[in-house]
Design a protein around this motif. Structure first.
Motif, mmCIF file in Angstrom:
data_model
loop_
_atom_site.group_PDB
_atom_site.id
_atom_site.type_symbol
_atom_site.label_atom_id
_atom_site.label_comp_id
_atom_site.label_asym_id
_atom_site.label_seq_id
_atom_site.Cartn_x
_atom_site.Cartn_y
_atom_site.Cartn_z
ATOM 1 N N ALA A 1 0.826 -1.214 0.000
ATOM 2 C CA ALA A 1 0.000 0.000 0.000
ATOM 3 C C ALA A 1 0.860 1.264 0.000
ATOM 4 C CB ALA A 1 -0.923 0.000 1.216
ATOM 5 N N GLY A 2 2.186 1.092 0.006
ATOM 6 C CA GLY A 2 3.084 2.238 0.006
ATOM 7 C C GLY A 2 3.149 2.960 1.337
ATOM 8 N N GLU A 3 2.866 2.238 2.429
ATOM 9 C CA GLU A 3 2.822 2.871 3.752
ATOM 10 C C GLU A 3 4.136 2.686 4.521
ATOM 11 O OE1 GLU A 3 -1.993 2.110 4.229
ATOM 12 O OE2 GLU A 3 -0.542 0.693 5.070
ATOM 13 N N PHE A 4 4.558 1.460 4.698
ATOM 14 C CA PHE A 4 5.835 1.149 5.346
ATOM 15 C C PHE A 4 6.166 -0.300 5.031
ATOM 16 C CE2 PHE A 4 2.523 0.295 8.531
ATOM 17 C CZ PHE A 4 2.813 -1.016 8.901
ATOM 18 N N ASP A 5 7.396 -0.708 5.347
ATOM 19 C CA ASP A 5 7.768 -2.104 5.138
ATOM 20 C C ASP A 5 8.423 -2.659 6.400
ATOM 21 O OD1 ASP A 5 10.356 -1.102 5.159
ATOM 22 O OD2 ASP A 5 10.644 -1.296 2.993
ATOM 23 N N LEU A 6 8.862 -3.907 6.333
ATOM 24 C CA LEU A 6 9.423 -4.553 7.512
ATOM 25 C C LEU A 6 10.691 -3.857 7.983
ATOM 26 C CD1 LEU A 6 8.946 -6.927 9.449
ATOM 27 C CD2 LEU A 6 10.454 -8.304 8.001
ATOM 28 N N ASP A 7 11.480 -3.331 7.057
ATOM 29 C CA ASP A 7 12.684 -2.594 7.450
ATOM 30 C C ASP A 7 12.313 -1.361 8.274
ATOM 31 O OD1 ASP A 7 14.404 -4.369 6.269
ATOM 32 O OD2 ASP A 7 14.677 -3.204 4.430
ATOM 33 N N ASP A 8 11.232 -0.688 7.893
ATOM 34 C CA ASP A 8 10.781 0.474 8.666
ATOM 35 C C ASP A 8 10.395 0.056 10.083
ATOM 36 O OD1 ASP A 8 11.049 2.319 6.541
ATOM 37 O OD2 ASP A 8 9.113 1.698 5.726
ATOM 38 N N VAL A 9 9.697 -1.069 10.182
ATOM 39 C CA VAL A 9 9.301 -1.579 11.498
ATOM 40 C C VAL A 9 10.542 -1.862 12.340
ATOM 41 C CG1 VAL A 9 8.157 -3.471 12.714
ATOM 42 C CG2 VAL A 9 7.145 -2.548 10.618
ATOM 43 N N ALA A 10 11.534 -2.515 11.730
ATOM 44 C CA ALA A 10 12.761 -2.853 12.454
ATOM 45 C C ALA A 10 13.530 -1.598 12.854
ATOM 46 C CB ALA A 10 13.637 -3.761 11.595
ATOM 47 N N ARG A 11 13.594 -0.623 11.946
ATOM 48 C CA ARG A 11 14.300 0.620 12.270
ATOM 49 C C ARG A 11 13.630 1.339 13.437
ATOM 50 N NH1 ARG A 11 15.772 0.922 6.638
ATOM 51 N NH2 ARG A 11 13.664 1.583 6.081
ATOM 52 N N ASP A 12 12.310 1.375 13.415
ATOM 53 C CA ASP A 12 11.574 2.082 14.469
ATOM 54 C C ASP A 12 11.795 1.434 15.836
ATOM 55 O OD1 ASP A 12 10.630 3.821 12.585
ATOM 56 O OD2 ASP A 12 8.592 2.998 12.517
ATOM 57 N N ILE A 13 11.712 0.100 15.890
ATOM 58 C CA ILE A 13 11.852 -0.553 17.189
ATOM 59 C C ILE A 13 13.304 -0.505 17.661
ATOM 60 C CG2 ILE A 13 12.176 -2.880 16.249
ATOM 61 C CD1 ILE A 13 10.326 -1.840 19.497
#
Length: 207
Positions: free
Chosen positions: A78-90
């Protein structure tokens, strides 16, 4: 078919992307439609922890990972975020909320004097409250951003934790069943007993 690469996580993400593209059922899923499965897998993971079955725990953690990756792939498409974004955030959150290890500026050096676990928890909650814009001494804030779907004992425990940190007096047992339960949760906090786990263990001991 067994995994074929030296990066199992990357391979799993690739598998989920393909399944999302080619599997009719997975194509139709949304964050909302998958919510029930996330809840189910969480409870099954708790069951594995309670029974001490390590093989079962390994399996259930994989099922939980499936849910995380599935949601991330949906968001990615959907162009919102990906798993790398999730990992970077946490990763950023863990560094930010553990200044005793990484230092106040998130560098490599932490405090020379390691705090005890209670201090670590207090600092974590303080940083979390600041991030979420909660005033530490504002009683109405005690229930802000707490999911209403939390199990009742866990919900009560978290609210009491916030009120205690704000300087509120612990509740006392009254005639109402809810008041007595709340007082028992407070007692569990004083004695270092997790009321949710204590009740689960007691139920398991039933004949």
């Amino acid at each position: 078919m067994e995994p074929t690469t030296e990066d199992p996580l990357a391979e799993f993400v690739a598998v989920m992307r393909r399944l999302r593209a080619e599997c009719p059922w997975k194509k139709e899923q949304t964050h909302r439609s998958l919510a029930r499965y996330l809840l189910e897998e969480t409870h099954e993971t708790l069951e594995a922890i309670d029974t001490g079955d390590v093989a079962h725990l390994r399996e259930e953690l994989g099922d939980l990972l499936l849910q995380v990756v599935f949601h991330a792939v949906i968001a990615e498409q959907a162009g919102e975020f990906d798993l790398d974004d999730v990992a970077r955030d946490i990763t950023a959150k863990m560094i930010r909320r553990n200044p005793h290890v990484y230092g106040p500026d998130g560098g490599a050096a932490g405090s020379a004097d390691a705090p005890d676990a209670a201090t670590v928890t207090e600092v974590w909650e303080s940083i979390k409250a600041t991030e979420k814009g909660r005033g530490r001494r504002d009683h109405p804030d005690a229930v802000l951003d707490l999911p209403p779907t939390l199990p009742a004992l866990l919900y009560a425990d978290k609210v009491l934790n916030r009120l205690e940190r704000a300087g509120a007096a612990p509740p006392t047992a009254g005639d109402d069943l809810g008041d007595r339960l709340l007082a028992l949760v407070a007692e569990g906090r004083r004695t270092g007993i997790d009321p949710e786990q204590a009740l689960r263990d007691a139920v398991r001991r039933l004949p």
